[in-house]
Design an enzyme around this catalytic site. Structure first.
Site, mmCIF file in Angstrom:
data_model
loop_
_atom_site.group_PDB
_atom_site.id
_atom_site.type_symbol
_atom_site.label_atom_id
_atom_site.label_comp_id
_atom_site.label_asym_id
_atom_site.label_seq_id
_atom_site.Cartn_x
_atom_site.Cartn_y
_atom_site.Cartn_z
ATOM 1 N N GLN A 107 11.402 -6.280 18.990
ATOM 2 C CA GLN A 107 11.501 -7.742 18.958
ATOM 3 C C GLN A 107 11.850 -8.248 20.353
ATOM 4 O O GLN A 107 11.926 -9.447 20.576
ATOM 5 C CB GLN A 107 12.601 -8.172 17.987
ATOM 6 C CG GLN A 107 12.384 -7.688 16.568
ATOM 7 C CD GLN A 107 13.628 -7.885 15.719
ATOM 8 O OE1 GLN A 107 13.910 -8.985 15.250
ATOM 9 N NE2 GLN A 107 14.392 -6.833 15.518
ATOM 10 N N HIS A 125 7.240 -9.984 19.564
ATOM 11 C CA HIS A 125 7.525 -11.314 20.114
ATOM 12 C C HIS A 125 6.963 -11.507 21.513
ATOM 13 O O HIS A 125 7.384 -12.410 22.225
ATOM 14 C CB HIS A 125 9.039 -11.571 20.091
ATOM 15 C CG HIS A 125 9.605 -11.599 18.709
ATOM 16 N ND1 HIS A 125 10.950 -11.547 18.428
ATOM 17 C CD2 HIS A 125 8.995 -11.679 17.486
ATOM 18 C CE1 HIS A 125 11.146 -11.585 17.111
ATOM 19 N NE2 HIS A 125 9.970 -11.648 16.531
ATOM 20 N N GLY A 225 28.236 -4.225 14.004
ATOM 21 C CA GLY A 225 28.326 -5.484 13.257
ATOM 22 C C GLY A 225 27.345 -5.537 12.103
ATOM 23 O O GLY A 225 26.577 -4.613 11.852
#
Ligand code: CNA
Length: 256
Positions: A107, A125, A225
């Site tokens: 990405q 992208h 995370g």
């Protein structure tokens, strides 16, 4: 999906040792240790708000007020010109050279996989490597960050980049609201893999975030995370720094 160190580095090295069609789906977290901020990490753009991600990356904003994007682009090009691939980028290149890695679906728009030597890269992208004039349609290929800095300097309407015809130049990166590139190829690659690594992505951005659902192969997510991905039988989540963890995996893999 949460979980900590649910897969020891040695176990991943053994899985890599058996894989023949490994695919890596990579995100902005792969490049943070090179110095490029991500979106949703602790120093990401959504936290620091150094730039407003919507004004910068939304296609309607780009058409209406391209200076928002180009202020970011000047900073990005200045930084990206100098940075080097991380250990994790080089690790993936090493797996490609060994014939284990079937491809990388990224990405990221920073070209660091290519700088590390990887060739089998799908850039969902896009990147700053090519551009299109929104007026006359001229295509610009094989661009460097220095080229971007120069064209921004030479344009009459600063800070935007202009074609010689005077119209706005758009890098071939995918803005929010635009179609991603090579999605079918990415889907096929992941569908056929025998091991999927999801590296440094919060999996917040569609349609890339849907790709891990395309495979039942073992999937190892290494991300600090939270990520948005349902737990699955064959899914392992490692909450760790990428370079740190992959160095340990590399130690277990041993020399080529
Ligand atoms: P994101 O949503 O910012 O997620 C990145 C994730 O990586 C976060 O969960 C971080 O906590 C985690 N992370 C950061 N550093 C590390 C590290 N060292 N080790 C482990 N985990 C880490 O970014 P995504 O890639 O998921 O979102 C996709 C967006 C971000 C795409 O549209 C990209 O174009 C866009 N983006 C790209 C770049 C780049 O090209 N380098 C930079 C910033 C944003």
């Amino acid at each position: 999906m949460t979980g900590h160190d649910s897969l020891p580095p040695q176990a991943l090295s053994e899985m890599i040792g058996q894989a023949k069609m490994l695919v890596a789906l990579t995100g902005a977290g792969l490049s943070t240790s090179a110095g490029i901020p991500d979106f949703r990490g602790p120093n990401g753009l959504y936290v620091t708000r150094r730039y407003d991600p919507i004004r910068v990356f939304e296609i309607d904003w780009f058409r209406r007020a391209p200076q928002n994007f180009y202020e970011f682009a000047r900073d990005f090009a200045t930084m990206a010109e100098m940075i080097q691939p991380t250990f994790s980028h080089r690790f993936l290149h090493r797996l490609e050279a060994k014939g284990v890695l079937a491809g990388i679906v990224t990405q990221n728009i920073d070209l660091l996989h290519q700088k590390a030597g990887s060739e089998k890269v799908i850039e969902l992208h896009g990147s700053f490597q090519s551009a299109t004039c929104l007026g006359c349609g001229q295509r610009f290929l094989d661009l460097t960050y220095s080229w971007w800095l120069e064209i921004m300097d030479n344009s009459l309407k600063k800070p935007i980049a202009q074609c010689a015809c005077g119209s706005l130049l758009k890098p071939d990166i995918v803005f929010f609201g635009e179609q991603v590139r090579q999605y079918d190829e990415a889907e096929a690659l992941i569908r056929n893999c025998d091991l999927l690594l999801v590296l440094g992505s919060s999996l917040n951005v569609t349609p890339a975030s849907q790709l891990p659902y395309e495979t039942r192969a073992p999937t190892v997510i290494i991300n600090r995370g939270e990520i948005i991905l349902g737990a699955g039988e064959n899914r392992f989540k490692v909450d760790a720094d990428l370079d740190w963890y992959l160095r340990k995996v590399a130690e277990h893999l041993g020399p080529d």
